[in-house]
Every structure is written in C-alpha cells, then in structure tokens.
Design an enzyme around this catalytic site. Structure first.
Site, short mmCIF file in Angstrom:
data_model
loop_
_atom_site.label_atom_id
_atom_site.label_comp_id
_atom_site.label_asym_id
_atom_site.label_seq_id
_atom_site.Cartn_x
_atom_site.Cartn_y
_atom_site.Cartn_z
N ALA A 180 29.69 102.25 -53.03
CA ALA A 180 28.39 101.95 -53.63
C ALA A 180 27.38 103.06 -53.30
O ALA A 180 26.58 103.45 -54.15
CB ALA A 180 27.88 100.60 -53.14
N ARG A 226 24.67 87.10 -36.35
CA ARG A 226 24.46 87.92 -37.55
C ARG A 226 23.01 88.40 -37.60
O ARG A 226 22.71 89.53 -37.92
CB ARG A 226 24.74 87.12 -38.84
CG ARG A 226 26.07 86.38 -38.92
CD ARG A 226 27.18 87.30 -39.34
NE ARG A 226 27.56 88.19 -38.27
CZ ARG A 226 28.21 87.82 -37.16
NH1 ARG A 226 28.56 86.57 -36.96
NH2 ARG A 226 28.52 88.69 -36.22
N HIS A 263 22.08 83.11 -52.37
CA HIS A 263 22.73 82.45 -51.23
C HIS A 263 21.82 82.37 -50.01
O HIS A 263 22.28 82.18 -48.89
CB HIS A 263 24.04 83.16 -50.89
CG HIS A 263 25.10 82.99 -51.93
ND1 HIS A 263 26.22 83.78 -52.02
CD2 HIS A 263 25.20 82.09 -52.95
CE1 HIS A 263 26.97 83.38 -53.05
NE2 HIS A 263 26.36 82.37 -53.64
N ILE A 281 22.74 87.77 -47.73
CA ILE A 281 21.69 87.09 -46.99
C ILE A 281 20.92 88.08 -46.12
O ILE A 281 19.94 87.71 -45.48
CB ILE A 281 22.27 85.92 -46.15
CG1 ILE A 281 23.32 86.42 -45.14
CG2 ILE A 281 22.90 84.87 -47.08
CD1 ILE A 281 23.86 85.31 -44.22
N GLU A 324 37.30 98.74 -54.86
CA GLU A 324 38.68 98.53 -55.35
C GLU A 324 38.63 97.55 -56.51
O GLU A 324 37.58 96.98 -56.78
CB GLU A 324 39.54 97.97 -54.22
CG GLU A 324 38.95 96.70 -53.67
CD GLU A 324 39.48 96.30 -52.30
OE1 GLU A 324 40.21 97.10 -51.68
OE2 GLU A 324 39.18 95.18 -51.89
N THR A 369 31.09 93.23 -55.10
CA THR A 369 31.39 91.80 -54.97
C THR A 369 32.81 91.54 -55.43
O THR A 369 33.30 92.13 -56.38
CB THR A 369 30.34 90.94 -55.73
OG1 THR A 369 30.74 89.57 -55.66
CG2 THR A 369 30.17 91.35 -57.17
P1 NAD Z 1 33.20 89.94 -50.40
O1 NAD Z 1 33.23 90.37 -48.96
O2 NAD Z 1 34.05 88.81 -50.81
O3 NAD Z 1 33.58 91.21 -51.29
C1 NAD Z 1 33.04 92.47 -51.05
C2 NAD Z 1 33.57 93.45 -52.10
O4 NAD Z 1 32.93 94.70 -51.87
C3 NAD Z 1 35.09 93.69 -52.03
O5 NAD Z 1 35.65 93.59 -53.33
C4 NAD Z 1 35.20 95.11 -51.48
O6 NAD Z 1 36.28 95.84 -52.06
C5 NAD Z 1 33.89 95.73 -51.93
N1 NAD Z 1 33.40 96.82 -51.07
C6 NAD Z 1 33.57 96.99 -49.73
N2 NAD Z 1 32.95 98.08 -49.30
C7 NAD Z 1 32.36 98.65 -50.39
C8 NAD Z 1 31.57 99.81 -50.61
N3 NAD Z 1 31.25 100.63 -49.60
N4 NAD Z 1 31.12 100.08 -51.86
C9 NAD Z 1 31.45 99.25 -52.90
N5 NAD Z 1 32.19 98.14 -52.76
C10 NAD Z 1 32.64 97.83 -51.53
O7 NAD Z 1 31.68 89.70 -50.73
P2 NAD Z 1 30.94 88.82 -51.86
O8 NAD Z 1 31.66 88.94 -53.15
O9 NAD Z 1 29.51 89.19 -51.76
O10 NAD Z 1 31.11 87.30 -51.38
C11 NAD Z 1 30.85 87.04 -50.04
C12 NAD Z 1 29.97 85.87 -49.65
O11 NAD Z 1 29.67 86.05 -48.25
C13 NAD Z 1 28.62 85.83 -50.31
O12 NAD Z 1 28.43 84.52 -50.65
C14 NAD Z 1 27.59 86.25 -49.25
O13 NAD Z 1 26.52 85.34 -49.21
C15 NAD Z 1 28.29 86.20 -47.93
N6 NAD Z 1 28.15 87.44 -47.11
C16 NAD Z 1 26.98 88.16 -47.09
C17 NAD Z 1 26.87 89.35 -46.35
C18 NAD Z 1 25.55 90.10 -46.34
O14 NAD Z 1 24.51 89.48 -46.49
N7 NAD Z 1 25.55 91.43 -46.20
C19 NAD Z 1 27.95 89.83 -45.63
C20 NAD Z 1 29.16 89.07 -45.65
C21 NAD Z 1 29.23 87.89 -46.39
#
Ligand code: NAD
Ligand code: ZN
Length: 231
Positions: free
Chosen positions: A218, A55, A107, A91, A202, A175
C-alpha cells in the site's frame, strides 16, 4: 468523480500495526473468539480489556506513524478534485494522523470507550478495566472498548450504502475480503455501476470481483494511484 475508499488492516501494516490474521491464524497471539466477541467480553472481561489495552498502548507508544498510503489518501481528499468517502475497517487512528478530514470507522475506534449503561462514547487513551468509571453517568464496571466485535452491527452502514450507490469508483486497500458486510461492498458498488479497483499485497478472497487488482505494498501503490487521480 465520486470515490468510495475502503481500507483494511493491510494499509496500517507498514506502520507497524500487525494485520488481523497472522501466518499462525491468530490475532496478536489470540483466537478471535477469545477477544473479539460479545461472548468473550461476558465470559472474561478482564482478558478482553487486557487485549485492547495492549493494542491501545502500542498505538500510543510513539513507534507507530502514518505511512505514505495514509498520507496520500488525505491528500486526495484535501485537494477536493473528487468527492471522497473514506471508510475504514481499522480501529487505529492512522488515517486521522495522516491528515484525512473525515473517516467512517465502521468497526469503531480503539481510542474511544463506550458505556454499556448510558451509551456515551468518550475519548480513551488509558487502560480500561472493570474498575473504570464512566465520566458521563458515574457508573462502575460499565465501560467497553468502542469497537465492533464479531456478531455486532458495524457503524455507519446507511451512510456507506448511500455513498456506494452514487460511486463512480470504489477502491479497496489492504483488506482480505473475508469480513462481512465490508467484503460485500465491492459487489454493491459494481451493481451501482462503479468501476472497482483492489490494491493489496496478494490476491484476496474478493479479487475476482474487482475490475482491476494491483498487487504490492500500500505504501508504494496508493501514492501512485493518488498521483494518477490528481494529474
Ligand atoms: P486482514 O488482516 O484480514 O487482511 C489484511 C490484508 O492486507 C491481507 O489480504 C494482506 O495480504 C494485505 N496486506 C498486508 N500487508 C499489506 C501491505 N503492506 N500493503 C497492502 N496490503 C497488505 O484485515 P481486514 O480485511 O481489515 O479485516 C480485519 C478485521 O480486523 C477488521 O475488522 C479490523 O477491524 C480488525 N483489525 C484492525 C486493525 C487496525 O486497526 N490496524 C489491525 C488488525 C485487525
Ligand atoms: Zn455511563
């Protein structure tokens, strides 16, 4: 206005960072229990290091950049028309790269390591392994990613609760509303009298709790909302 913003993996999706639960229910091909729990790290530290090394390397390979949503949130904070508290479950460092002056990474952060012996936290842009040496105490096989695993306590919960208790507006962006305690912030905010807005691709598990839900990317909707807030 006091604004508390909570971001999740969805805000970084358009930057090329995969969200947590792909269509296959896996995180980058792994079951969460195998790579993101303290038990997994005890059982197979090398696998967990490998997962986060992957990652981290991807985040730094030059193909991932902040998108218009990250940049718009930075603009909102820098304009100082409102008091903004930015809380992220992510993260990655895309809020910082987008220009946000302060981010509460509840996190943790992929680009930091923590020593399990002396607790010191250090910048980490390289691979970690069992052979890594702590720059603070000189220990070996004691560094771990400075991230919060399932079953561990998130960071900054007191600061976040304090900010929510005086919030006029709470906004959740990208989220899924499945990971607690973050998923409960919207109810705390409502109880404190804040208006609540969800911006997500969604419907999420928490959509029904928000006063308003906007569905879409977003990268499109966040700049639009920031424009509304700064007109
Ligand atoms: P999640 O993956 O569970 O949910 C992501 C949400 O974002 C979904 O509901 C989805 O429909 C929506 N989504 C997807 N693409 C989108 C867009 N372009 N615009 C708007 N919305 C969009 O993520 P979460 O709720 O953050 O929980 C995941 C856990 O995993 C967290 O604890 C986090 O620490 C970790 N995580 C972090 C990263 C990162 O740092 N980028 C990536 C993956 C997971
Ligand atoms: Zn140490």
């Amino acid at each position: 206005m006091n604004i508390v913003i909570l971001t999740g993996a969805g805000i970084s999706a358009e930057s090329g960072v995969p969200t947590f639960r792909g269509p296959d229910g896996l995180w980058e091909g792994h079951r969460v229990e195998d790579v993101a729990t303290p038990e997994a790290f005890e059982r197979d530290p090398q696998l967990v290091h490998q997962f986060y090394n992957g990652r981290r390397a991807k985040l730094l390979d030059g193909t991932i950049h902040p998108n218009p949503a990250h940049k718009a949130l930075a603009r909102l904070a820098m304009l100082r028309a409102h008091r903004v508290t930015l809380v992220s479950q992510n993260i990655d460092d895309l809020h910082e790269r987008g220009g946000s002056p302060a981010v509460l990474h509840m996190h943790g952060e992929l680009l930091k390591s923590r020593c399990t012996e002396c607790e010191s936290v250090a910048v980490c842009r390289e691979d970690l392994s069992r052979a890594s040496i702590c720059g603070a105490c000189g220990g070996i096989d004691c560094l771990r990613p400075h991230v919060v695993w399932f079953g561990e306590m998130p960071f900054f919960l007191d600061e976040i609760a304090a900010a929510i208790s005086t919030a006029d507006l709470f906004v959740a962006i990208g989220t899924s509303g499945l990971v607690y305690p973050a998923a409960g912030f919207v109810s705390l905010a409502r109880d404190a009298g804040a208006r609540t807005l969800e911006i997500n691709l969604e419907a999420s598990a928490a959509s029904g709790v928000f006063h308003e839900s906007r569905r879409g990317k977003a990268g499109d909707l966040v700049p639009e909302w920031v424009e509304e807030m700064t007109r």
